[in-house]
Scaffold this motif. Structure first.
Motif, PDB file in Angstrom:
ATOM      1  N   ALA A  94      52.512  21.771  17.405  1.00 38.94           N
ATOM      2  CA  ALA A  94      53.350  22.647  18.280  1.00 38.94           C
ATOM      3  C   ALA A  94      52.877  23.944  18.319  1.00 38.94           C
ATOM      4  O   ALA A  94      52.901  24.514  19.537  1.00 38.94           O
ATOM      5  N   ALA A  95      52.525  24.506  17.149  1.00 39.94           N
ATOM      6  CA  ALA A  95      52.048  26.038  17.323  1.00 39.94           C
ATOM      7  C   ALA A  95      50.956  26.013  18.210  1.00 39.94           C
ATOM      8  O   ALA A  95      50.457  27.132  18.770  1.00 39.94           O
ATOM      9  N   SER A  96      49.843  25.220  18.000  1.00 39.30           N
ATOM     10  CA  SER A  96      48.628  25.150  18.860  1.00 39.30           C
ATOM     11  C   SER A  96      48.960  25.076  20.351  1.00 39.30           C
ATOM     12  O   SER A  96      48.312  25.943  21.206  1.00 39.30           O
ATOM     13  N   ARG A  97      49.850  24.327  20.796  1.00 35.80           N
ATOM     14  CA  ARG A  97      50.137  24.168  22.050  1.00 35.80           C
ATOM     15  C   ARG A  97      51.004  25.549  22.540  1.00 35.80           C
ATOM     16  O   ARG A  97      50.513  26.166  23.496  1.00 35.80           O
ATOM     17  N   ALA A 137      49.936  31.042  25.060  1.00 37.13           N
ATOM     18  CA  ALA A 137      50.241  32.418  25.186  1.00 37.13           C
ATOM     19  C   ALA A 137      49.036  33.183  25.412  1.00 37.13           C
ATOM     20  O   ALA A 137      48.883  34.322  25.535  1.00 37.13           O
ATOM     21  N   GLY A 138      47.732  32.185  25.558  1.00 37.93           N
ATOM     22  CA  GLY A 138      46.392  32.982  25.787  1.00 37.93           C
ATOM     23  C   GLY A 138      46.239  34.111  24.713  1.00 37.93           C
ATOM     24  O   GLY A 138      46.043  33.975  23.542  1.00 37.93           O
ATOM     25  N   ASP A 139      45.808  35.117  25.343  1.00 36.65           N
ATOM     26  CA  ASP A 139      45.190  36.278  24.276  1.00 36.65           C
ATOM     27  C   ASP A 139      46.441  37.079  23.435  1.00 36.65           C
ATOM     28  O   ASP A 139      46.389  37.922  23.014  1.00 36.65           O
ATOM     29  N   ARG A 140      47.739  36.924  24.180  1.00 42.80           N
ATOM     30  CA  ARG A 140      48.631  37.540  23.598  1.00 42.80           C
ATOM     31  C   ARG A 140      49.101  36.961  22.089  1.00 42.80           C
ATOM     32  O   ARG A 140      49.258  35.896  21.740  1.00 42.80           O
ATOM     33  N   PRO A 141      49.340  37.936  21.204  1.00 40.11           N
ATOM     34  CA  PRO A 141      49.703  37.460  20.006  1.00 40.11           C
ATOM     35  C   PRO A 141      51.089  36.787  19.687  1.00 40.11           C
ATOM     36  O   PRO A 141      51.961  36.923  20.411  1.00 40.11           O
ATOM     37  N   LEU A 142      51.095  35.912  18.795  1.00 43.93           N
ATOM     38  CA  LEU A 142      52.379  34.984  18.478  1.00 43.93           C
ATOM     39  C   LEU A 142      52.615  35.298  17.055  1.00 43.93           C
ATOM     40  O   LEU A 142      51.838  35.445  16.058  1.00 43.93           O
ATOM     41  N   ALA A 143      53.892  35.587  16.755  1.00 47.54           N
ATOM     42  CA  ALA A 143      54.325  35.717  15.544  1.00 47.54           C
ATOM     43  C   ALA A 143      55.441  34.675  14.973  1.00 47.54           C
ATOM     44  O   ALA A 143      56.437  34.268  16.080  1.00 47.54           O
ATOM     45  N   GLU A 144      55.396  34.194  13.872  1.00 52.24           N
ATOM     46  CA  GLU A 144      56.115  33.164  13.383  1.00 52.24           C
ATOM     47  C   GLU A 144      57.253  33.603  12.946  1.00 52.24           C
ATOM     48  O   GLU A 144      57.592  34.589  12.090  1.00 52.24           O
ATOM     49  N   MET A 145      58.770  33.370  13.286  1.00 52.73           N
ATOM     50  CA  MET A 145      59.987  33.917  12.763  1.00 52.73           C
ATOM     51  C   MET A 145      60.979  33.179  12.536  1.00 52.73           C
ATOM     52  O   MET A 145      62.308  33.125  12.754  1.00 52.73           O
ATOM     53  N   GLY A 146      60.537  31.663  11.908  1.00 56.86           N
ATOM     54  CA  GLY A 146      61.517  30.657  11.862  1.00 56.86           C
ATOM     55  C   GLY A 146      62.022  30.349  10.665  1.00 56.86           C
ATOM     56  O   GLY A 146      62.789  29.371  10.203  1.00 56.86           O
ATOM     57  N   SER A 147      61.966  31.148   9.603  1.00 54.55           N
ATOM     58  CA  SER A 147      62.401  30.913   8.285  1.00 54.55           C
ATOM     59  C   SER A 147      63.882  30.569   8.006  1.00 54.55           C
ATOM     60  O   SER A 147      64.405  29.898   7.406  1.00 54.55           O
ATOM     61  N   SER A 193      64.095  35.004  21.591  1.00 52.90           N
ATOM     62  CA  SER A 193      64.863  34.355  21.930  1.00 52.90           C
ATOM     63  C   SER A 193      64.633  32.785  22.488  1.00 52.90           C
ATOM     64  O   SER A 193      64.416  32.579  23.558  1.00 52.90           O
ATOM     65  N   ASP A 194      64.673  32.078  21.551  1.00 50.39           N
ATOM     66  CA  ASP A 194      64.455  30.583  21.535  1.00 50.39           C
ATOM     67  C   ASP A 194      63.173  30.246  22.236  1.00 50.39           C
ATOM     68  O   ASP A 194      63.176  29.323  23.226  1.00 50.39           O
ATOM     69  N   LEU A 195      62.027  30.601  22.148  1.00 47.93           N
ATOM     70  CA  LEU A 195      60.883  30.408  22.991  1.00 47.93           C
ATOM     71  C   LEU A 195      60.266  29.325  22.364  1.00 47.93           C
ATOM     72  O   LEU A 195      60.290  28.908  21.215  1.00 47.93           O
ATOM     73  N   ASP A 196      59.747  28.296  23.431  1.00 52.87           N
ATOM     74  CA  ASP A 196      59.037  27.497  23.029  1.00 52.87           C
ATOM     75  C   ASP A 196      57.605  27.318  23.948  1.00 52.87           C
ATOM     76  O   ASP A 196      57.268  28.402  24.596  1.00 52.87           O
ATOM     77  N   GLU A 197      56.891  26.487  23.999  1.00 54.36           N
ATOM     78  CA  GLU A 197      55.707  26.572  24.577  1.00 54.36           C
ATOM     79  C   GLU A 197      55.662  26.511  26.004  1.00 54.36           C
ATOM     80  O   GLU A 197      55.088  26.870  26.859  1.00 54.36           O
ATOM     81  N   ARG A 214      41.841  19.151  30.446  1.00 54.81           N
ATOM     82  CA  ARG A 214      43.061  18.123  30.617  1.00 54.81           C
ATOM     83  C   ARG A 214      43.798  18.074  29.028  1.00 54.81           C
ATOM     84  O   ARG A 214      45.054  17.902  29.157  1.00 54.81           O
ATOM     85  N   ALA A 215      43.211  18.714  28.082  1.00 53.22           N
ATOM     86  CA  ALA A 215      43.929  18.541  26.582  1.00 53.22           C
ATOM     87  C   ALA A 215      44.852  19.884  26.720  1.00 53.22           C
ATOM     88  O   ALA A 215      45.851  19.626  25.826  1.00 53.22           O
ATOM     89  N   LEU A 216      44.735  20.756  27.407  1.00 54.28           N
ATOM     90  CA  LEU A 216      45.345  22.239  27.166  1.00 54.28           C
ATOM     91  C   LEU A 216      46.746  21.855  28.098  1.00 54.28           C
ATOM     92  O   LEU A 216      47.357  22.872  27.942  1.00 54.28           O
ATOM     93  N   ALA A 217      46.904  20.844  28.817  1.00 55.37           N
ATOM     94  CA  ALA A 217      48.247  20.817  29.707  1.00 55.37           C
ATOM     95  C   ALA A 217      49.345  20.469  28.764  1.00 55.37           C
ATOM     96  O   ALA A 217      49.247  19.908  27.675  1.00 55.37           O
ATOM     97  N   LEU A 218      50.437  21.010  29.025  1.00 58.02           N
ATOM     98  CA  LEU A 218      51.665  20.818  28.432  1.00 58.02           C
ATOM     99  C   LEU A 218      52.478  19.823  28.496  1.00 58.02           C
ATOM    100  O   LEU A 218      53.089  19.468  27.770  1.00 58.02           O
ATOM    101  N   SER A 219      52.276  19.042  29.654  1.00 59.53           N
ATOM    102  CA  SER A 219      52.963  17.871  30.171  1.00 59.53           C
ATOM    103  C   SER A 219      52.727  16.783  29.227  1.00 59.53           C
ATOM    104  O   SER A 219      51.535  16.643  28.638  1.00 59.53           O
ATOM    105  N   LYS A 220      53.832  15.579  29.297  1.00 58.13           N
ATOM    106  CA  LYS A 220      53.433  14.346  28.452  1.00 58.13           C
ATOM    107  C   LYS A 220      52.123  13.322  29.077  1.00 58.13           C
ATOM    108  O   LYS A 220      52.253  13.547  30.186  1.00 58.13           O
ATOM    109  N   SER A 221      51.492  13.147  28.327  1.00 57.02           N
ATOM    110  CA  SER A 221      50.198  12.222  28.931  1.00 57.02           C
ATOM    111  C   SER A 221      49.701  11.331  27.643  1.00 57.02           C
ATOM    112  O   SER A 221      49.939  11.519  26.582  1.00 57.02           O
ATOM    113  N   ASP A 222      48.742  10.825  28.167  1.00 56.20           N
ATOM    114  CA  ASP A 222      47.910   9.907  27.162  1.00 56.20           C
ATOM    115  C   ASP A 222      47.266  11.055  26.397  1.00 56.20           C
ATOM    116  O   ASP A 222      46.899  12.046  26.731  1.00 56.20           O
ATOM    117  N   PRO A 223      46.550  10.499  25.089  1.00 61.49           N
ATOM    118  CA  PRO A 223      45.435  11.515  24.180  1.00 61.49           C
ATOM    119  C   PRO A 223      44.422  12.278  25.416  1.00 61.49           C
ATOM    120  O   PRO A 223      43.971  11.316  26.221  1.00 61.49           O
TER     121      PRO A 223
END
Length: 449
Positions: free
Chosen positions: A139-142, A147-157, A282-286, A430-439
């Motif tokens: 999930a984090a990789s997606r 996010a591209g070049d924008r930083p991400l912080a994990e805040m889920g403890s 605020s409840d962000l996901d990919e 095609r691996a970088l798309a977020l939609s559901k698909s085959d491997p």
């Protein structure tokens, strides 16, 4: 004294061990494999995480007096089994995908070779660690891709069990996040930590301005002020009045984020705070992160979604016996044959087939057995017209019971992070798309008998 990890297991493993000691099969050489039959949630790839944690836990997989007493008092193990466990130390070998590696259905993520008795008792520990951490990392990789070049912080403890939160912070960092709010993750794994203030800080004070002045006095003008406790626009004006146009950042934690971010950016610029950055939470996901790609946002904070695998909190991995020696000492490939849970028997060697640096297939050679575990099928067997280039995917993690320390601790975490970013560069677009698909690439099994 370090706590034992030996009871982080299921009872049926010791039940099988007791029976195997009784019928003489406990010493039979075996190969177990940890893999996933499918990618959870229609994801196009998975990310291996948890290997370094597993190796650390394996060091403490010992049955001390307290553990043995519990097993005896609860009638879990008979006298012969207790004697076996008293001296237990995993003496086999383990190969696996480098932590941070990309995996696909059927990938031999972990291969454990040892006697049946030595290897069977590791099932629950290996699965509980890799299933959780790999789900979070995938999930984090997606999210990192979105996010591209924008930083991400994990805040889920605050949305996970206390130890799961530490593990999740590590998995997210390996998969591309830049920091965590969890201090134990910072101490244990060397992950950069971050954090400023919650809404309660503003509510504590008689006015928003008093709260901002106190925070700036403590942390300096480089701090990030949370501006949406009351009225967001007024909060921005107050923040700049207090800290000046050199304020480090503002955080937005509510509202229609694309719209609010645009309004905040316009207001900051009009006030002369053109270098003040905007962080959104605020409840962000990919998907929400991807929707903000065109918005004037500088960084993201993600909580619930990342620590729960963005809706898929397990990677659906299994731990199966795939090869064993028969009574004559010959290797035999074995596999479950259920219609919906079938698997591929035999020992595996895995390669990422590439064309001009881009992954085209997960190529896995299969044999009933090789001696020793490290004697993988030569790369030449998967080279040729169909597979012009291939990268070996497995590394030795444990050899004759000796754990390779390179994959543990803060250094191992950094190594896994660097490996993930490199491996992700090989993925087809095609691996970088977020939609559901085959491997994103097929898994190809090659018999080498």
């Amino acid at each position: 004294m370090t706590a034992s990890t030996a009871l982080l297991t299921d009872r049926y493993e010791l039940t099988m061990l007791s029976a195997a000691l009784r019928d003489g099969t406990a010493s039979r050489p075996c190969v177990f494999e940890l893999f996933s039959r499918r990618l959870s949630g229609g994801r196009r790839f998975g990310v291996v995480a948890g290997t370094g944690r597993l190796l650390s836990l394996l060091r403490d997989f010992r049955f001390g007096d307290d553990e043995l007493r519990f097993l005896r008092d609860e009638g879990v193990a008979d006298a012969e089994t207790l004697r076996y466990l008293e001296d237990y130390r995993f003496t086999g070998s383990i190969q696996g995908y480098h932590e941070g590696e990309i995996y696909f259905p059927g990938s031999p993520i972990l291969t454990v070779e040892g006697s049946f008795g030595d290897a069977v008792v590791l099932e629950t520990l290996a699965l509980s660690v890799l299933n959780h951490d790999s789900a979070v990392a995938t999930a984090a990789s997606r999210m990192s891709i979105a996010a591209g070049d924008r930083p991400l912080a994990e805040m889920g403890s605050r949305r996970a069990a206390e130890q799961s939160a530490v593990a999740a912070a590590r998995a997210a960092y390996i998969a591309g996040f830049d920091a965590t709010s969890n201090l134990e993750a910072g101490r244990t794994w060397g992950i950069p930590t971050m954090g400023t203030a919650a809404h309660s800080w503003t509510l504590l004070h008689d006015s928003e301005e008093d709260a901002f002045r106190a925070q700036v006095a403590e942390l300096g003008v480089d701090t990030t002020l949370l501006v949406d406790t009351y009225d967001t626009a007024e909060g921005v004006r107050t923040a700049i009045r207090v800290a000046g146009t050199e304020l480090g950042g503002v955080r937005i934690d509510s509202g229609d984020l694309p719209l609010v971010a645009a309004e905040v950016r316009e207001l900051l610029d009009s006030l002369g705070a053109t270098s003040t950055k905007i962080t959104v939470t605020s409840d962000l996901d990919e998907y929400a992160i991807a929707a903000l790609a065109a918005s004037p946002v500088d960084s993201y904070g993600v909580g619930t979604s990342v620590v729960t695998g963005s809706g898929y909190p397990t990677a659906s991995m299994v731990y199966k016996l795939v090869a064993r020696q028969d009574a004559a000492g010959s290797w035999v490939g074995v596999a479950k044959a259920s219609a919906d849970k079938g698997s591929q028997g035999g020992r595996k060697a895995a390669f990422r087939s590439l064309s001009n640096g881009t992954a085209t297939a997960e190529t896995i050679t299969v044999s009933d057995g090789f001696e020793p575990l490290g004697a993988a099928v030569p790369l030449s067997l998967v080279e040729g017209s169909d597979f012009p280039d291939a990268r070996p995917l497995q590394v030795t993690l444990v050899e004759a019971g000796e754990i390779d320390t390179a994959y543990e601790g803060a250094a191992g975490t950094e190594r896994a992070r660097a490996h993930h970013l490199q491996a992700r560069e090989e993925l087809p677009v095609r691996a970088l798309a977020l939609s559901k698909s085959d491997p994103a690439i097929p898994t190809v099994f090659l018999d080498v008998e």
